[in-house]
Design an enzyme around this catalytic site. Structure first.
Site: not given
Ligand code: ZN
Length: 132
Positions: A42, A55, A88
């Site tokens: 991230n 991801e 998410c």
């Molecule tokens: Zn995400």
């Protein structure tokens, strides 16, 4: 575990997370069927909306290098949080298009590991089929 090396690479990628705002570190690793791997972490930004999840960083790297859905075997997504880092909503949408519906998605926080598919994580998907 079958995908231990992919998990290990995801934890390596997590070390490269740039998360000065959330301090929530995520690493990911895409395993391609030819054995090639692509790591992602991230990457945050002072303009929060400009951040990218681990991801997505990993699967975008795979696609940027010419790999496509049918070339990808699995993805591992890891965090150092207390709970497993479930993708998410935006990442689920991205994975639903860029990953085979039955490809293993291995989620771990180092204490607990579960394997899911995008079919399980995102039912009733919106896809390109809806745009025809
Ligand atoms: Zn995400």
């Amino acid at each position: 575990m079958k995908y231990q090396s992919v998990l290990d690479e995801a934890f390596e990628a997590m070390e490269n997370a740039y998360a000065p705002y959330s301090n929530y570190h995520v690493g990911a690793c895409v395993l391609c069927k030819d054995g090639t791997t692509f790591k992602g972490a991230n990457i945050e930004n002072a303009s929060y909306g400009a951040a990218n999840c681990g991801e997505r960083s990993a699967i975008f790297a795979a696609y940027s290098n010419g790999y496509r859905k049918n070339d990808i075997e699995a993805i591992a997504i890891v965090t150092d949080g207390d709970r497993i880092g479930a993708p998410c909503g935006i990442c689920r949408q991205v994975l639903s298009e860029l990953l085979d519906q039955d490809a293993p998605i291995i989620l771990s926080n180092g204490k607990e590991t579960v394997t899911k598919t995008i079919r399980e994580l995102l039912p009733m998907q919106f896809s390109g089929e809806d745009l025809k």
